[in-house]
Design a protein around this motif. Structure first.
Motif, PDB file in Angstrom:
ATOM      1  N   ALA A 410      60.495 -23.850 -44.047  1.00  0.00           N
ATOM      2  CA  ALA A 410      61.088 -25.155 -44.311  1.00  0.00           C
ATOM      3  C   ALA A 410      60.623 -26.202 -43.312  1.00  0.00           C
ATOM      4  O   ALA A 410      60.560 -27.394 -43.633  1.00  0.00           O
ATOM      5  CB  ALA A 410      62.617 -25.043 -44.275  1.00  0.00           C
ATOM      6  N   ASP A 411      60.282 -25.778 -42.090  1.00  0.00           N
ATOM      7  CA  ASP A 411      59.871 -26.722 -41.060  1.00  0.00           C
ATOM      8  C   ASP A 411      58.353 -26.815 -40.917  1.00  0.00           C
ATOM      9  O   ASP A 411      57.840 -27.248 -39.881  1.00  0.00           O
ATOM     10  CB  ASP A 411      60.482 -26.326 -39.714  1.00  0.00           C
ATOM     11  N   ALA A 412      57.610 -26.396 -41.956  1.00  0.00           N
ATOM     12  CA  ALA A 412      56.148 -26.408 -41.878  1.00  0.00           C
ATOM     13  C   ALA A 412      55.630 -27.836 -41.811  1.00  0.00           C
ATOM     14  O   ALA A 412      56.164 -28.748 -42.449  1.00  0.00           O
ATOM     15  CB  ALA A 412      55.549 -25.694 -43.089  1.00  0.00           C
ATOM     16  N   THR A 413      54.575 -28.036 -41.026  1.00  0.00           N
ATOM     17  CA  THR A 413      53.927 -29.343 -40.898  1.00  0.00           C
ATOM     18  C   THR A 413      52.467 -29.212 -41.297  1.00  0.00           C
ATOM     19  O   THR A 413      51.868 -28.137 -41.169  1.00  0.00           O
ATOM     20  CB  THR A 413      54.025 -29.876 -39.467  1.00  0.00           C
ATOM     21  N   PHE A 414      51.903 -30.305 -41.764  1.00  0.00           N
ATOM     22  CA  PHE A 414      50.504 -30.305 -42.206  1.00  0.00           C
ATOM     23  C   PHE A 414      49.623 -30.722 -41.032  1.00  0.00           C
ATOM     24  O   PHE A 414      49.526 -31.896 -40.691  1.00  0.00           O
ATOM     25  CB  PHE A 414      50.324 -31.255 -43.388  1.00  0.00           C
ATOM     26  N   GLU A 415      48.993 -29.731 -40.396  1.00  0.00           N
ATOM     27  CA  GLU A 415      48.085 -29.968 -39.282  1.00  0.00           C
ATOM     28  C   GLU A 415      46.803 -29.190 -39.537  1.00  0.00           C
ATOM     29  O   GLU A 415      46.626 -28.066 -39.062  1.00  0.00           O
ATOM     30  CB  GLU A 415      48.736 -29.533 -37.969  1.00  0.00           C
ATOM     31  N   PRO A 416      45.899 -29.745 -40.327  1.00  0.00           N
ATOM     32  CA  PRO A 416      44.711 -28.986 -40.754  1.00  0.00           C
ATOM     33  C   PRO A 416      43.816 -28.528 -39.608  1.00  0.00           C
ATOM     34  O   PRO A 416      43.242 -27.437 -39.675  1.00  0.00           O
ATOM     35  CB  PRO A 416      43.986 -29.967 -41.682  1.00  0.00           C
ATOM     36  N   LEU A 417      43.681 -29.330 -38.562  1.00  0.00           N
ATOM     37  CA  LEU A 417      42.788 -28.934 -37.471  1.00  0.00           C
ATOM     38  C   LEU A 417      43.338 -27.720 -36.720  1.00  0.00           C
ATOM     39  O   LEU A 417      42.602 -26.752 -36.467  1.00  0.00           O
ATOM     40  CB  LEU A 417      42.587 -30.110 -36.512  1.00  0.00           C
ATOM     41  N   SER A 418      44.615 -27.743 -36.378  1.00  0.00           N
ATOM     42  CA  SER A 418      45.188 -26.594 -35.681  1.00  0.00           C
ATOM     43  C   SER A 418      45.239 -25.372 -36.588  1.00  0.00           C
ATOM     44  O   SER A 418      45.039 -24.237 -36.129  1.00  0.00           O
ATOM     45  CB  SER A 418      46.593 -26.936 -35.174  1.00  0.00           C
ATOM     46  N   THR A 419      45.485 -25.583 -37.888  1.00  0.00           N
ATOM     47  CA  THR A 419      45.478 -24.461 -38.832  1.00  0.00           C
ATOM     48  C   THR A 419      44.087 -23.852 -38.949  1.00  0.00           C
ATOM     49  O   THR A 419      43.927 -22.625 -38.996  1.00  0.00           O
ATOM     50  CB  THR A 419      45.967 -24.926 -40.211  1.00  0.00           C
ATOM     51  N   ALA A 420      43.063 -24.714 -38.992  1.00  0.00           N
ATOM     52  CA  ALA A 420      41.687 -24.213 -39.060  1.00  0.00           C
ATOM     53  C   ALA A 420      41.349 -23.405 -37.812  1.00  0.00           C
ATOM     54  O   ALA A 420      40.687 -22.350 -37.895  1.00  0.00           O
ATOM     55  CB  ALA A 420      40.718 -25.378 -39.228  1.00  0.00           C
ATOM     56  N   ARG A 421      41.791 -23.857 -36.645  1.00  0.00           N
ATOM     57  CA  ARG A 421      41.536 -23.096 -35.410  1.00  0.00           C
ATOM     58  C   ARG A 421      42.264 -21.756 -35.446  1.00  0.00           C
ATOM     59  O   ARG A 421      41.719 -20.731 -35.007  1.00  0.00           O
ATOM     60  CB  ARG A 421      41.988 -23.907 -34.193  1.00  0.00           C
ATOM     61  N   TYR A 423      43.024 -19.902 -38.119  1.00  0.00           N
ATOM     62  CA  TYR A 423      42.334 -18.958 -39.002  1.00  0.00           C
ATOM     63  C   TYR A 423      40.945 -18.597 -38.482  1.00  0.00           C
ATOM     64  O   TYR A 423      40.479 -17.467 -38.696  1.00  0.00           O
ATOM     65  CB  TYR A 423      42.246 -19.535 -40.415  1.00  0.00           C
ATOM     66  N   ALA A 424      40.278 -19.530 -37.804  1.00  0.00           N
ATOM     67  CA  ALA A 424      38.970 -19.206 -37.225  1.00  0.00           C
ATOM     68  C   ALA A 424      39.116 -18.136 -36.149  1.00  0.00           C
ATOM     69  O   ALA A 424      38.308 -17.197 -36.062  1.00  0.00           O
ATOM     70  CB  ALA A 424      38.330 -20.469 -36.645  1.00  0.00           C
ATOM     71  N   THR A 425      40.157 -18.245 -35.341  1.00  0.00           N
ATOM     72  CA  THR A 425      40.405 -17.227 -34.321  1.00  0.00           C
ATOM     73  C   THR A 425      40.742 -15.883 -34.955  1.00  0.00           C
ATOM     74  O   THR A 425      40.267 -14.829 -34.509  1.00  0.00           O
ATOM     75  CB  THR A 425      41.561 -17.675 -33.408  1.00  0.00           C
ATOM     76  N   ALA A 426      41.559 -15.915 -36.006  1.00  0.00           N
ATOM     77  CA  ALA A 426      41.903 -14.664 -36.692  1.00  0.00           C
ATOM     78  C   ALA A 426      40.675 -14.013 -37.311  1.00  0.00           C
ATOM     79  O   ALA A 426      40.515 -12.787 -37.253  1.00  0.00           O
ATOM     80  CB  ALA A 426      42.955 -14.940 -37.763  1.00  0.00           C
ATOM     81  N   ALA A 427      39.790 -14.826 -37.900  1.00  0.00           N
ATOM     82  CA  ALA A 427      38.578 -14.277 -38.508  1.00  0.00           C
ATOM     83  C   ALA A 427      37.654 -13.686 -37.454  1.00  0.00           C
ATOM     84  O   ALA A 427      37.080 -12.602 -37.652  1.00  0.00           O
ATOM     85  CB  ALA A 427      37.853 -15.367 -39.297  1.00  0.00           C
ATOM     86  N   ALA A 428      37.500 -14.388 -36.324  1.00  0.00           N
ATOM     87  CA  ALA A 428      36.566 -13.925 -35.295  1.00  0.00           C
ATOM     88  C   ALA A 428      37.088 -12.694 -34.563  1.00  0.00           C
ATOM     89  O   ALA A 428      36.340 -11.737 -34.319  1.00  0.00           O
ATOM     90  CB  ALA A 428      36.294 -15.056 -34.299  1.00  0.00           C
ATOM     91  N   ASP A 429      38.380 -12.690 -34.213  1.00  0.00           N
ATOM     92  CA  ASP A 429      38.936 -11.600 -33.411  1.00  0.00           C
ATOM     93  C   ASP A 429      39.499 -10.456 -34.234  1.00  0.00           C
ATOM     94  O   ASP A 429      39.556  -9.322 -33.744  1.00  0.00           O
ATOM     95  CB  ASP A 429      40.054 -12.146 -32.506  1.00  0.00           C
ATOM     96  N   GLY A 430      39.937 -10.744 -35.468  1.00  0.00           N
ATOM     97  CA  GLY A 430      40.573  -9.708 -36.259  1.00  0.00           C
ATOM     98  C   GLY A 430      39.697  -9.108 -37.340  1.00  0.00           C
ATOM     99  O   GLY A 430      39.727  -7.897 -37.581  1.00  0.00           O
ATOM    100  N   ILE A 474      44.025 -23.342 -45.393  1.00  0.00           N
ATOM    101  CA  ILE A 474      44.227 -24.426 -44.433  1.00  0.00           C
ATOM    102  C   ILE A 474      45.301 -25.395 -44.936  1.00  0.00           C
ATOM    103  O   ILE A 474      46.161 -25.852 -44.172  1.00  0.00           O
ATOM    104  CB  ILE A 474      42.907 -25.158 -44.153  1.00  0.00           C
ATOM    105  N   VAL A 475      45.279 -25.712 -46.226  1.00  0.00           N
ATOM    106  CA  VAL A 475      46.217 -26.711 -46.743  1.00  0.00           C
ATOM    107  C   VAL A 475      47.573 -26.108 -47.104  1.00  0.00           C
ATOM    108  O   VAL A 475      48.563 -26.840 -47.190  1.00  0.00           O
ATOM    109  CB  VAL A 475      45.628 -27.432 -47.976  1.00  0.00           C
ATOM    110  N   HIS A 476      47.648 -24.793 -47.309  1.00  0.00           N
ATOM    111  CA  HIS A 476      48.931 -24.191 -47.685  1.00  0.00           C
ATOM    112  C   HIS A 476      49.848 -24.144 -46.468  1.00  0.00           C
ATOM    113  O   HIS A 476      49.416 -23.802 -45.360  1.00  0.00           O
ATOM    114  CB  HIS A 476      48.723 -22.785 -48.245  1.00  0.00           C
ATOM    115  N   PRO A 477      51.139 -24.455 -46.650  1.00  0.00           N
ATOM    116  CA  PRO A 477      52.044 -24.512 -45.492  1.00  0.00           C
ATOM    117  C   PRO A 477      52.400 -23.155 -44.897  1.00  0.00           C
ATOM    118  O   PRO A 477      52.870 -23.090 -43.757  1.00  0.00           O
ATOM    119  CB  PRO A 477      53.285 -25.204 -46.065  1.00  0.00           C
ATOM    120  N   HIS A 478      52.228 -22.079 -45.651  1.00  0.00           N
ATOM    121  CA  HIS A 478      52.574 -20.750 -45.151  1.00  0.00           C
ATOM    122  C   HIS A 478      51.344 -20.153 -44.479  1.00  0.00           C
ATOM    123  O   HIS A 478      50.339 -19.884 -45.141  1.00  0.00           O
ATOM    124  CB  HIS A 478      53.044 -19.856 -46.299  1.00  0.00           C
ATOM    125  N   HIS A 479      51.402 -19.918 -43.182  1.00  0.00           N
ATOM    126  CA  HIS A 479      50.242 -19.471 -42.420  1.00  0.00           C
ATOM    127  C   HIS A 479      50.434 -18.035 -41.955  1.00  0.00           C
ATOM    128  O   HIS A 479      51.358 -17.739 -41.194  1.00  0.00           O
ATOM    129  CB  HIS A 479      50.023 -20.377 -41.202  1.00  0.00           C
TER     130      HIS A 479
END
Length: 676
Positions: A410-421, A423-430, A474-479
């Motif tokens: 319910a408290d999700a915010t749209f921050e595409p740059l931080s969201t992209a970082r 998922y990029a970290t998750a892809a690289a490390d995970g 990136i655009v979906h609020p559930h991360h």
């Protein structure tokens, strides 16, 4: 749109018809690479199954994890089938609203002969992991081998340059190695989650789409055009391939809606790009008939259609109820809740569905001709099953909620740059053995993009899925980092194609060394895939949500002897409602014992929860109770009010204690109560 799709035979090569056919490409190297990838996948999967088989309890560390719901659903289906309870089977199946039934049905099929064995829980996900690894290699090889050296578009299957062999082998090996060595993906493959099977079905959809786009046009053009038998053969093959695409898409839809949505969006983008000129031509052709229509006559006809009028009325009622909030009415002296108006949404849709059926019956010939072979196959084998499924009560609103932004915090915010970082970290490390491998994947994928015009028709769907999936998360609020798992294989396929393109370029300059270089790169990639990954890192475990915590089965097993003979078991827990206790009890007793749990409203006070549970205790048919008193800190719970469930037991007189044990791993106390 589907009636004018581009096929390989229609625009496969720029050479004149009289030119000599291309030399068949040596494909044994690419096929051998795929076989090696498949063998490695089977060997690693056997090791993963063996590790889980001897310690299955280590997977179950959270009573509120989604895996509890997935396994419980499949177990209920299996027990209903094993006991011949067809009514119960249909009842369980009808409840698959948010999570569709494919994974549960597959799990039930595994446990039908094997019994309700907890050690079989990961088999569907493990099969999905194996198929994803193999299909990743197959897609990369096919994309390279069907378009070697073509200046514009792809060449027909079976033709190509001598560089296609080593290039295809390198593409398959690199793509397969990336999938094999992904630590978080392997953890999800030895879980009960839906990601790996979703990835396998998504990859299979892309392969079916690629094969369908290679078929001749439905009017008979192609290598065998010009003869009656050749035309019939081409049409039959086209029908079979498009039908298979429709079937796989349908299975993917009934596996999980968001995976299906990403794939469908990618296919639509690909078709729009491939058929751009045809779509514009069709749009221009449609302008004339539209202009000839009289707007007044159209409005009059629509405004007098009883089905459309009824659908509009129900839709307005749904909108009013949603705006007003919780609503009920008295029916024969009993209150009937109308909120949320999910059943009314289904009624409105059913009216529109009936109107669409009437329109199809009236204009069948014209619509069928416009759709062509691809459109008719997709309509019959995909669109129609999906449309009919939405007639099941609550299925359509459940699907719309699940794939919409409403399915998020319910408290999700749209921050595409931080969201992209994130998922990029998750892809690289995970999802890669090391961050360096992730960077290499990105570079090779970019290399493949440079040569995207030389991909076969339909091959660009791989690029589309990689980019659509990236934009979607990136655009979906559930991360959640695991959301990458169902489509990240498209990046691995693209990286494999990029590596194959480089080898093909080397082969044109140094033909004698192409096979040597290809063999070395392929062998090196596969050896690295097996030797480079070590034990899963903390980052990979975080991505796959695999905690190294005590097993929650310790909350159930100590007091099982006290529950023997119970006809119905009630569960009262300070954790709130969870499917964990139900499946844990049924697995141990290997029976479909009814398990009931009181409803606890999220966010309620401790006193309110105590009142809810007290009312349930006064009416429940359970003859035994399993009571779990667990501190909030033990399971990272966020509902302090649920402790009121334990308070309710102190004020009731219907049940008396039968046995009690302490569970030090959770600082908990578990007890069994029996009805007087």
């Amino acid at each position: 749109m589907l009636g004018d799709l581009p096929f390989t035979a229609a625009r496969s090569s720029s050479r004149p018809p009289s030119a000599a056919p291309a030399t068949p490409a040596p494909r044994w190297a690419g096929r051998l690479a795929v076989l090696v990838v498949a063998a490695l996948a089977l060997a690693l999967a056997a090791a993963m199954l063996r590790a889980y088989w001897w310690a299955p309890e280590t997977l179950w560390t959270d009573v509120h994890h989604d895996r509890d719901g997935h396994f419980g659903f499949g177990l209920d289906l299996a027990l209903a089938l094993r006991t011949g309870d067809l009514g119960g089977f249909v009842s369980h199946l009808s409840r698959s609203v948010v999570w569709p039934p494919v994974n549960g049905l597959l799990l039930a099929a595994v446990m039908l002969p094997g019994g309700p064995d907890l050690r079989l829980a990961i088999v569907p996900a493990l099969l999905g992991w194996i198929l994803t690894v193999v299909l990743t290699a197959v897609l990369a090889r096919r994309l390279v081998e069907t378009s070697p050296g073509a200046p514009s578009g792809a060449v027909p299957p079976g033709a190509g340059s001598p560089s296609a062999g080593p290039a295809g082998a390198v593409a398959a090996a690199v793509a397969g190695a990336l999938a094999l060595s992904a630590p978080a993906f392997a953890l999800l493959g030895s879980d009960v989650m839906l990601e790996t099977l979703g990835a396998a079905l998504s990859a299979l959809t892309l392969l079916c789409f690629l094969r369908a786009m290679e078929t001749p046009r439905h009017h008979g053009t192609g290598t065998d055009a010009g003869t009656e038998s050749g035309t019939e053969s081409g049409v039959g093959e086209a029908v079979r391939r498009w039908r298979m695409l429709g079937l796989v898409l349908t299975v993917l839809f009934f596996h999980k809606g968001n995976y299906w949505g990403l794939v469908v969006a990618s296919l639509v983008v690909t078709v729009a790009i491939e058929s751009g000129v045809g779509l514009v031509r069709r749009a221009r052709a449609a302008v004339g008939p539209v202009r000839a229509l009289r707007p007044g006559r159209v409005v009059t006809r629509l405004s007098t259609d009883p089905l459309l009028i009824a659908a509009l009325g129900v839709a307005v009622l749904v909108a009013v109820i949603y705006r007003r909030g919780p609503t009920s009415l008295d029916l024969f002296g009993r209150p009937v809740s109308l909120y949320p108006p999910e059943n009314l949404v289904t009624v409105a849709y059913a009216l529109l569905f009936a109107r669409a059926v009437v329109a199809w019956r009236r204009h069948r010939d014209r619509l069928a001709s416009a759709l062509g072979v691809p459109g008719r196959a997709i309509l019959a084998w995909h669109v129609l099953p999906v449309a009919v499924s939405f007639l099941i009560p609550k299925r359509l609103p459940g699907f719309l909620w699940f794939v919409s932004p409403a399915n998020g915090p319910a408290d999700a915010t749209f921050e595409p740059l931080s969201t992209a970082r994130f998922y990029a970290t998750a892809a690289a490390d995970g999802f890669h053995a090391t961050p360096t491998v992730a960077v290499a994947t990105l570079v090779l994928f970019a290399t493949a993009l440079v040569f995207k015009r030389r991909w076969p028709p339909g091959g660009r769907a791989v690029i589309a899925l990689a980019l659509v999936g990236t934009a979607g998360v990136i655009v979906h609020p559930h991360h959640q980092a695991r959301f990458l798992a169902s489509w990240l294989f498209a990046w691995w396929v693209g990286a494999g194609v990029g590596a194959g393109v480089l080898v093909a370029a080397l082969a044109r300059r140094w033909p004698a060394g192409a096979m040597v270089a290809g063999t070395a790169v392929s062998a090196g990639a596969l050896v690295a895939a097996v030797t480079l990954p070590g034990p899963p890192s903390a980052a990979a475990r975080a991505v796959a949500i695999r905690e190294t915590s005590p097993s929650t089965l310790a909350l159930v097993t100590p007091l099982l002897p006290e529950l023997v003979g119970a006809r119905t078991i009630g569960v009262v827990s300070s954790t709130g409602r969870t499917p964990f206790f139900a499946w844990a009890l049924r697995v141990v007793c290997r029976c479909a014992v009814p398990v009931t749990t009181p409803w606890m409203t999220s966010g309620s006070s401790r006193e309110a929860v105590a009142r809810e549970v007290a009312g349930w205790l006064a009416t429940t048919p359970a003859d035994r109770l399993l009571v779990a008193d667990i501190p909030m800190s033990a399971l990272h719970m966020k509902e302090p009010g649920f402790a009121g469930a334990i308070d309710a037991l102190a004020t009731q007189t219907r049940y008396v204690p039968r046995g009690r044990v302490a569970v030090p791993a959770f600082s908990a106390t578990v007890s069994v109560w029996e009805r007087r």
